[in-house]
Design a protein around this motif. Structure first.
Motif, PDB file in Angstrom:
ATOM      1  N   ALA A 138       0.856  -1.181   0.000  1.00  0.00           N
ATOM      2  CA  ALA A 138       0.000   0.000   0.000  1.00  0.00           C
ATOM      3  C   ALA A 138       0.890   1.228   0.000  1.00  0.00           C
ATOM      4  O   ALA A 138       1.714   1.385   0.913  1.00  0.00           O
ATOM      5  CB  ALA A 138      -0.908   0.003   1.227  1.00  0.00           C
ATOM      6  N   ASP A 139       0.762   2.052  -1.021  1.00  0.00           N
ATOM      7  CA  ASP A 139       1.632   3.222  -1.134  1.00  0.00           C
ATOM      8  C   ASP A 139       3.102   2.850  -0.984  1.00  0.00           C
ATOM      9  O   ASP A 139       3.838   3.452  -0.214  1.00  0.00           O
ATOM     10  CB  ASP A 139       1.239   4.304  -0.112  1.00  0.00           C
ATOM     11  N   PHE A 140       3.509   1.835  -1.703  1.00  0.00           N
ATOM     12  CA  PHE A 140       4.897   1.348  -1.762  1.00  0.00           C
ATOM     13  C   PHE A 140       5.362   0.685  -0.466  1.00  0.00           C
ATOM     14  O   PHE A 140       6.536   0.354  -0.337  1.00  0.00           O
ATOM     15  CB  PHE A 140       5.883   2.480  -2.128  1.00  0.00           C
ATOM     16  N   THR A 141       4.465   0.497   0.504  1.00  0.00           N
ATOM     17  CA  THR A 141       4.857  -0.094   1.788  1.00  0.00           C
ATOM     18  C   THR A 141       4.280  -1.495   1.921  1.00  0.00           C
ATOM     19  O   THR A 141       3.089  -1.699   1.689  1.00  0.00           O
ATOM     20  CB  THR A 141       4.344   0.783   2.952  1.00  0.00           C
ATOM     21  N   LEU A 142       5.146  -2.437   2.317  1.00  0.00           N
ATOM     22  CA  LEU A 142       4.690  -3.817   2.488  1.00  0.00           C
ATOM     23  C   LEU A 142       3.757  -3.938   3.677  1.00  0.00           C
ATOM     24  O   LEU A 142       3.939  -3.271   4.693  1.00  0.00           O
ATOM     25  CB  LEU A 142       5.900  -4.728   2.740  1.00  0.00           C
ATOM     26  N   ASP A 143       2.792  -4.822   3.533  1.00  0.00           N
ATOM     27  CA  ASP A 143       1.915  -5.212   4.624  1.00  0.00           C
ATOM     28  C   ASP A 143       2.777  -5.643   5.837  1.00  0.00           C
ATOM     29  O   ASP A 143       3.810  -6.287   5.663  1.00  0.00           O
ATOM     30  CB  ASP A 143       1.112  -6.426   4.098  1.00  0.00           C
TER      31      ASP A 143
END
Ligand SMILES: [Zn+2]
Length: 434
Positions: free
Chosen positions: A401-406
């Motif tokens: 999400a927005d380049f950030t991993l879960d």
């Protein structure tokens, strides 16, 4: 339920502007924004971006995640030396904990690159339980779809290799994981081993490196008096669903046999170039009607760079800028989705109702007009060189999400540097003892 809205949809076949997609684990509705009726779902605005299916790799090596940056004495004179001096040193030093950690690290990498499904070919010093460890890291924790098998080879305990392939085949999660029967390559497999595998593999399709290097061809010819593919065919291992990897040095008869038996070929041109083993005749394979698919052979954890490199490598191979066109590359991309859809039993690679909700959203402010006729060209020449999707979903779950991993994916991968260092230290000590 999630809805991605105001997206340009491109699934390699069709292009739609300002559209929405609504999905849970599968795509439930697709349409123009003029028909979108907001519900209670989570909404992701994709204005200015392109919504695509998650990318897939038809042949990879998850454990190679721990080879990146590794330093070993390396002076190969041929392909067997590359195995002896690098890959076989690394894999035999992987215990179960390291296998799991390499899986977690690789999953983070694949997902950041928009790769949501893979076909893995695994080898490690830990054999029993190794595929289950990968399944836990990659499928259960990271949420990807993955097919696994263990590279049976005479360098390992063959009983354990066979046991592990069969054991994992009983653990598959329908739609999420799949099993194949792994074999390393003709040059590391005696007839006795192939006989034993043939007797027990049942309907598990084989996944094997074939004629990757000239050495595999020469050794097979001198020891067994035949070609690589014909040798496997003697054991009934060339058939629908089976995966022959590389086929750089397959001759006319072997290609005809692969076609006649309905086998699939996975090509990996960046790996072939890196190893200096030559390049396969992919145009010839397509012309024969052989289902030819694309993998990364553990090189980059990225499908975009492989898709981009395929045409370049083929043009260079044939010394002609038109040897392998975008339509040929597209054929290989679509074949890869088809092969994996069949393997997992779920429709991958399409943005249409009932297809798997494996999706990505990639920003792309194209500098020139983009539409149905040239979207794939924009992908290869404009998006693929630095492909980092903003959002990634697998089976409806948002994993980037927005380049950030879960969080669970990032947490599982967090300790990978220490785990890799421990493997490198073991490997260095092994070198000192020799
Ligand atoms: Zn490989």
């Amino acid at each position: 339920m999630t809805a991605v809205v105001h997206a340009n949809l491109f699934d390699f076949i069709s292009w739609r502007e300002d559209a929405y997609v609504r999905f849970d684990d599968r795509i439930r509705a697709v349409g123009p924004m003029s028909e979108y009726v907001p519900g209670t779902e989570t909404v992701v605005d994709a204005r200015g971006a392109i919504l695509m299916p998650g990318l897939v790799l038809g042949h990879t090596h998850v454990y190679s995640a721990f080879a990146r940056g590794m330093s070993v004495p390396f002076a190969p004179q041929g392909f067997q030396d590359i195995l002896d001096q690098l890959w076989w040193k690394l894999d035999r030093n992987l215990d179960l904990e390291a296998v799991h950690a390499s899986g977690a690290a690789a999953a983070a990498d694949y997902l950041r690159n928009g790769v949501t499904a893979i076909v893995d070919h695994h080898a490690s010093g830990a054999i029993d339980g190794s595929l289950a460890a990968l399944g836990d890291a990659i499928v259960d924790v990271a949420g990807m779809r993955a097919a696994f098998c263990f590279e049976t080879s005479d360098r390992f305990d063959v009983d354990a290799c066979i046991r592990e392939n069969l054991a994992f085949s009983k653990r598959v999660r329908p739609g999420r994981s799949a099993a194949m029967f792994g074999l390393h390559a003709s040059m590391s497999l005696g007839d006795d081993t192939l006989r034993r595998v043939a007797a027990v593999r049942g309907d598990l399709p084989v996944h094997v490196h074939a004629a990757e290097s000239a050495e595999d061809v020469a050794m097979t010819r001198s020891r067994h008096g035949t070609s690589v593919v014909e040798r496997f065919d003697r054991f009934g291992m060339v058939g629908p669903g089976s995966l022959y990897v590389h086929c750089v040095h397959c001759d006319e008869r072997e290609l005809s046999l692969l076609k006649a038996r309905g086998a699939t070929v996975a090509v990996n041109p960046t790996s072939n170039m890196n190893n200096g083993v030559g390049l396969p005749d992919v145009a010839g394979m397509l012309a024969r009607g052989i289902p030819t698919i694309l993998g990364d052979d553990g090189m980059s954890a990225s499908a975009a760079v492989e898709i981009r490199a395929l045409g370049f490598s083929m043009n260079h191979r044939d010394g002609m800028p038109t040897a392998f066109g975008l339509a040929d590359t597209l054929r290989v991309v679509l074949n890869t989705y088809d092969f994996m859809s069949s393997l997992f039993g779920i429709r991958l690679g399409r943005i249409e109702p009932d297809a798997a909700a494996d999706l990505l959203v990639a920003d792309y402010p194209g500098p020139t007009p983009i539409g149905p006729r040239n979207a794939f060209g924009h992908f290869v020449f404009g998006m693929a060189p630095a492909f980092r999707p903003r959002h990634v979903f697998v089976n409806g779950r948002q994993v980037v999400a927005d380049f950030t991993l879960d969080d669970p994916v990032a947490a599982a991968a967090a300790g990978s540097r220490e785990k890799a260092q421990a493997v490198w230290d073991r490997l260095a000590r092994e070198g000192e003892q020799r």
